[in-house]
Design an enzyme around this catalytic site. Structure first.
Site, PDB file in Angstrom:
ATOM      1  N   CYS A  73       0.866  -1.183   0.000  1.00  0.00           N
ATOM      2  CA  CYS A  73       0.000   0.000   0.000  1.00  0.00           C
ATOM      3  C   CYS A  73       0.897   1.226   0.000  1.00  0.00           C
ATOM      4  CB  CYS A  73      -0.922   0.009   1.211  1.00  0.00           C
ATOM      5  SG  CYS A  73      -2.009   1.452   1.252  1.00  0.00           S
ATOM      6  N   HIS A 150      -2.934  -5.659  -9.993  1.00  0.00           N
ATOM      7  CA  HIS A 150      -3.695  -4.527 -10.517  1.00  0.00           C
ATOM      8  C   HIS A 150      -4.145  -4.765 -11.957  1.00  0.00           C
ATOM      9  CE1 HIS A 150      -3.119  -1.415  -7.393  1.00  0.00           C
ATOM     10  NE2 HIS A 150      -1.995  -2.070  -7.139  1.00  0.00           N
ATOM     11  N   GLU A 199     -10.467  -0.785  -4.684  1.00  0.00           N
ATOM     12  CA  GLU A 199      -9.399  -1.530  -4.032  1.00  0.00           C
ATOM     13  C   GLU A 199      -9.889  -2.896  -3.552  1.00  0.00           C
ATOM     14  OE1 GLU A 199      -6.327   0.058  -1.586  1.00  0.00           O
ATOM     15  OE2 GLU A 199      -7.177   2.083  -1.727  1.00  0.00           O
ATOM     16  N   CYS A 208      -5.162   5.730  -4.171  1.00  0.00           N
ATOM     17  CA  CYS A 208      -4.464   4.451  -4.016  1.00  0.00           C
ATOM     18  C   CYS A 208      -3.057   4.627  -4.568  1.00  0.00           C
ATOM     19  CB  CYS A 208      -5.201   3.337  -4.751  1.00  0.00           C
ATOM     20  SG  CYS A 208      -4.349   1.739  -4.694  1.00  0.00           S
ATOM     21  N   GLY A 211      -1.963   1.791  -6.821  1.00  0.00           N
ATOM     22  CA  GLY A 211      -2.761   1.919  -8.047  1.00  0.00           C
ATOM     23  C   GLY A 211      -2.246   3.017  -8.952  1.00  0.00           C
TER      24      GLY A 211
END
Length: 264
Positions: A73, A150, A199, A208, A211
């Site tokens: 993260c 992702h 998410e 994010c 992301g």
């Protein structure tokens, strides 16, 4: 049992951070749901634990509101670096992440984007630069790993996509054995994009970090933008830099909202 926490956020992507270096703590799924509950608990997108590390300044664990554990993260990494009060190396399930404080912002070297189908992972082999799949108008995404899985869909208008409806369907598709984060991106210039994300395990969030890194790597992979670009999300913007070997760095602000104690 009572536990002290610090509520932090990176561009509205918010976390309840627990320092578990001196007093170990692993939340049960029920505890994770209670802490993340915005009416009965602290309220957060993820729970973050800071644990001891023999390889780095600290080990960071990430728990989603459903109790599942995530590998990486980016925004949480920046928050932990800020909480440690210095540039630091932070160990995660995705590897070692190096951070550097720059004024009020934190820069994180997020490691290399990986495009192998087994690295994402996918259930079976296919071209990850443009998957031959689609869901209700979203089609041919880039699949990659930033330490966590992702998908990146390039769309004309991110606001026109019902991500709240499509996100959970795509996240849990059998093609993705570890589920997947769902990113949609609108290119506004060669150096700027708009980005929204669903998410894995958390749902819609204001921002994010991993992301945004995945978006940058995917667009450079397809040669659609410059290697340095600003990713604008509902909660704010991150600066993303993609190297020739697809190592990705991100820079952005963090903030502390409040501290407290929660009874579990």
């Amino acid at each position: 049992m009572q536990r002290a926490f610090t509520k932090m956020h990176g561009l509205g992507n918010d976390f309840a951070v627990f320092d578990a270096r001196a007093q170990p703590f692993t939340p049960t799924p029920a505890q994770a749901r209670h802490i993340a509950d915005r009416r009965r608990g602290v309220g957060c997108d993820q729970l973050i634990l800071i644990e001891p590390s023999t390889r780095a300044d600290a080990f960071m664990r990430i728990f989603n509101p459903d109790g599942s554990e995530a590998e990486a993260c980016g925004n949480a990494t920046r928050c932990v670096a800020s909480l440690l009060g210095r540039s630091a190396t932070i160990e995660t399930r995705a590897g070692l992440l190096r951070t550097r404080t720059i004024d009020r912002a934190v820069r994180v070297d997020m490691g290399q984007a990986r495009f192998g189908w087994q690295e994402v992972p996918l259930a079976y082999a296919m071209d990850t630069s443009a998957l031959p799949v689609g869901w209700d108008g979203l089609a041919h995404p880039v699949a990659l790993s930033m330490g966590n899985p992702h998908l990146v869909f390039i769309v004309p208008d991110v606001d026109a996509v019902d991500l709240a409806a499509l996100g959970p369907v795509i996240e849990q598709d059998p093609l993705f054995p570890q589920r997947i984060n769902v990113n949609i991106v609108q290119i506004t210039s060669e150096t700027a994009v708009r980005h929204r994300v669903w998410e894995r395990g958390a749902g819609l969030t204001e921002a994010c970090g991993s992301g945004a890194c995945a978006v940058g790597a995917a667009l450079v992979k397809r040669r659609l933008t410059h290697a340095t670009l600003t990713v604008h999300m509902p909660g704010g913007a991150l600066l993303i830099e993609v190297a020739e070997d697809f190592a990705v760095a991100m820079t952005g602000p963090v903030a502390t909202a409040f501290s407290g104690v929660i009874k579990l």
